[in-house]
Motif scaffolding. Sequence first.
Motif, PDB file in Angstrom:
ATOM      1  N   ILE A  37       0.701  -1.306   0.053  1.00 19.57           N
ATOM      2  CA  ILE A  37       0.039  -0.111   0.302  1.00 19.57           C
ATOM      3  C   ILE A  37       0.490   0.994   0.229  1.00 19.57           C
ATOM      4  CG2 ILE A  37      -1.591   1.020   1.803  1.00 19.57           C
ATOM      5  CD1 ILE A  37      -2.784  -1.225   1.910  1.00 19.57           C
ATOM      6  N   GLU A  38       1.692   1.430   1.018  1.00 19.78           N
ATOM      7  CA  GLU A  38       2.672   2.102   0.830  1.00 19.78           C
ATOM      8  C   GLU A  38       3.381   2.400  -0.122  1.00 19.78           C
ATOM      9  OE1 GLU A  38       5.343   1.638   4.181  1.00 19.78           O
ATOM     10  OE2 GLU A  38       3.634   2.060   5.600  1.00 19.78           O
ATOM     11  N   ALA A  39       4.607   1.008  -0.967  1.00 19.46           N
ATOM     12  CA  ALA A  39       4.707   1.632  -2.119  1.00 19.46           C
ATOM     13  C   ALA A  39       3.714   2.093  -3.428  1.00 19.46           C
ATOM     14  CB  ALA A  39       4.947   0.121  -2.850  1.00 19.46           C
ATOM     15  N   LEU A  40       2.160   1.781  -3.517  1.00 22.38           N
ATOM     16  CA  LEU A  40       1.579   2.521  -4.524  1.00 22.38           C
ATOM     17  C   LEU A  40       0.909   3.554  -4.120  1.00 22.38           C
ATOM     18  CD1 LEU A  40      -0.756   1.468  -6.330  1.00 22.38           C
ATOM     19  CD2 LEU A  40      -2.104   1.471  -4.507  1.00 22.38           C
ATOM     20  N   GLY A  41       1.598   4.149  -2.912  1.00 25.12           N
ATOM     21  CA  GLY A  41       0.967   5.712  -2.942  1.00 25.12           C
ATOM     22  C   GLY A  41       2.385   6.389  -2.820  1.00 25.12           C
ATOM     23  N   LEU A  42       3.529   5.758  -2.138  1.00 19.77           N
ATOM     24  CA  LEU A  42       4.702   6.066  -3.891  1.00 19.77           C
ATOM     25  C   LEU A  42       4.320   6.592  -5.084  1.00 19.77           C
ATOM     26  CD1 LEU A  42       7.634   5.207  -0.973  1.00 19.77           C
ATOM     27  CD2 LEU A  42       6.202   7.743  -1.258  1.00 19.77           C
ATOM     28  N   GLU A  43       3.897   5.222  -5.945  1.00 19.32           N
ATOM     29  CA  GLU A  43       4.280   5.411  -7.038  1.00 19.32           C
ATOM     30  C   GLU A  43       3.219   5.597  -7.839  1.00 19.32           C
ATOM     31  OE1 GLU A  43       5.292   3.759 -10.766  1.00 19.32           O
ATOM     32  OE2 GLU A  43       6.422   3.188  -8.888  1.00 19.32           O
ATOM     33  N   ILE A  44       2.312   6.168  -7.210  1.00 22.53           N
ATOM     34  CA  ILE A  44       1.442   7.202  -8.094  1.00 22.53           C
ATOM     35  C   ILE A  44       1.689   9.127  -7.540  1.00 22.53           C
ATOM     36  CG2 ILE A  44      -1.435   5.673  -7.591  1.00 22.53           C
ATOM     37  CD1 ILE A  44      -1.959   7.790  -4.995  1.00 22.53           C
ATOM     38  N   THR A  45       2.286   9.085  -7.230  1.00 19.39           N
ATOM     39  CA  THR A  45       2.467  10.949  -6.524  1.00 19.39           C
ATOM     40  C   THR A  45       3.943  10.990  -6.988  1.00 19.39           C
ATOM     41  OG1 THR A  45       4.419   9.759  -4.246  1.00 19.39           O
ATOM     42  CG2 THR A  45       1.634  10.627  -4.122  1.00 19.39           C
ATOM     43  N   LYS A  46       4.569   9.883  -7.690  1.00 19.67           N
ATOM     44  CA  LYS A  46       6.164  10.623  -8.378  1.00 19.67           C
ATOM     45  C   LYS A  46       5.338  11.165  -9.651  1.00 19.67           C
ATOM     46  CE  LYS A  46       8.198   6.255  -8.638  1.00 19.67           C
ATOM     47  NZ  LYS A  46       8.988   4.575  -8.541  1.00 19.67           N
ATOM     48  N   VAL A  47       6.702  11.951  -9.735  1.00 21.37           N
ATOM     49  CA  VAL A  47       6.065  13.430 -11.452  1.00 21.37           C
ATOM     50  C   VAL A  47       7.292  12.837 -11.742  1.00 21.37           C
ATOM     51  CG1 VAL A  47       6.560  15.366 -11.912  1.00 21.37           C
ATOM     52  CG2 VAL A  47       6.361  14.627 -10.046  1.00 21.37           C
ATOM     53  N   PRO A  48       6.426  11.801 -13.101  1.00 15.76           N
ATOM     54  CA  PRO A  48       6.482  11.520 -14.119  1.00 15.76           C
ATOM     55  C   PRO A  48       8.226  12.257 -14.857  1.00 15.76           C
ATOM     56  CG  PRO A  48       4.671  11.589 -14.742  1.00 15.76           C
ATOM     57  CD  PRO A  48       5.014  11.890 -13.707  1.00 15.76           C
ATOM     58  N   GLU A  49       9.290  11.908 -14.990  1.00 18.78           N
ATOM     59  CA  GLU A  49      10.256  13.116 -15.384  1.00 18.78           C
ATOM     60  C   GLU A  49      10.226  13.152 -17.331  1.00 18.78           C
ATOM     61  OE1 GLU A  49      14.178   9.739 -16.085  1.00 18.78           O
ATOM     62  OE2 GLU A  49      14.102   9.681 -14.115  1.00 18.78           O
ATOM     63  N   LYS A  50      10.880  14.339 -17.279  1.00 20.07           N
ATOM     64  CA  LYS A  50      10.172  15.129 -18.877  1.00 20.07           C
ATOM     65  C   LYS A  50      10.947  13.946 -19.293  1.00 20.07           C
ATOM     66  CE  LYS A  50       7.955  19.120 -17.830  1.00 20.07           C
ATOM     67  NZ  LYS A  50       7.333  19.399 -18.549  1.00 20.07           N
ATOM     68  N   PRO A  51      10.761  13.389 -21.209  1.00 18.17           N
ATOM     69  CA  PRO A  51      10.886  12.836 -21.695  1.00 18.17           C
ATOM     70  C   PRO A  51      12.614  13.494 -22.625  1.00 18.17           C
ATOM     71  CG  PRO A  51       9.439  12.900 -22.872  1.00 18.17           C
ATOM     72  CD  PRO A  51       9.489  13.491 -21.727  1.00 18.17           C
ATOM     73  N   ALA A  52      13.904  13.218 -22.617  1.00 20.09           N
ATOM     74  CA  ALA A  52      14.679  14.276 -23.649  1.00 20.09           C
ATOM     75  C   ALA A  52      13.847  14.431 -24.716  1.00 20.09           C
ATOM     76  CB  ALA A  52      15.438  13.433 -23.449  1.00 20.09           C
ATOM     77  N   LYS A  53      13.375  12.941 -25.710  1.00 22.69           N
ATOM     78  CA  LYS A  53      12.676  13.611 -27.057  1.00 22.69           C
ATOM     79  C   LYS A  53      10.947  12.571 -26.411  1.00 22.69           C
ATOM     80  CE  LYS A  53      14.639   8.996 -27.859  1.00 22.69           C
ATOM     81  NZ  LYS A  53      13.635   8.166 -29.038  1.00 22.69           N
ATOM     82  N   GLN A  54      10.798  13.049 -28.170  1.00 21.24           N
ATOM     83  CA  GLN A  54       9.335  12.990 -27.716  1.00 21.24           C
ATOM     84  C   GLN A  54       9.397  11.092 -28.562  1.00 21.24           C
ATOM     85  OE1 GLN A  54       6.640  13.996 -28.028  1.00 21.24           O
ATOM     86  NE2 GLN A  54       7.194  15.861 -27.534  1.00 21.24           N
ATOM     87  N   LEU A  55       8.393  10.049 -27.753  1.00 25.66           N
ATOM     88  CA  LEU A  55       8.638   8.790 -27.611  1.00 25.66           C
ATOM     89  C   LEU A  55       7.941   8.760 -29.675  1.00 25.66           C
ATOM     90  CD1 LEU A  55       6.779   7.614 -24.615  1.00 25.66           C
ATOM     91  CD2 LEU A  55       9.394   7.762 -24.903  1.00 25.66           C
TER      92      LEU A  55
END
Length: 125
Positions: A37-55
Motif C-alpha cells: 500500500i505504501e509503495a502504491l502511494g509512492l508510485e502514484i505521487t511520482k512526477v514523471p520525468e520529462k522525456p528528452a525526446k518525443q516517444l
Amino acid sequence: MADELKSDAPLFELLSTLLQQVESISNEEEVELRAKIEALGLEITKVPEKPAKQLNELEIAAELDRLSAKLDDVDKMISSAMADDPQVKSILSSTADVWMPVITANADERREFAGASSENNHQEM
C-alpha cells in the motif's frame, strides 16, 4: 497535480483503516500488505520525468505493455486476497464506491473529482 494527490488521500486513508481493522481482527501484522500500500502511494505521487525526446509509437506501445503488466499483477494480488479471505472480499465490496472511482477514472474525471473534493473541503470549514 496537488489536487490529484488530495483526491487520492481518502482512498489511502480507507486502505490504511481497513488494514488496521484486518490486523486487529487477525491479531497479525500485515507487513507485506502495508508495504505494498505504501509503495502504491509512492508510485502514484511520482512526477514523471520529462522525456528528452518525443516517444515514437513503439516506445509508447512498450510503455503501455509495461503498465498493463503492472495492472495485471495488481489484479492478481487483489483476486488472490479475495479468494483467500472472505473478509477481504466483503470489505472491498462494501467500500467499492470509495475506491473504484479513483482507480478507474481517466484524467478528466480525476480533475473533476479533485475539484469536487476541493469544494467539499471548503464547505466543511
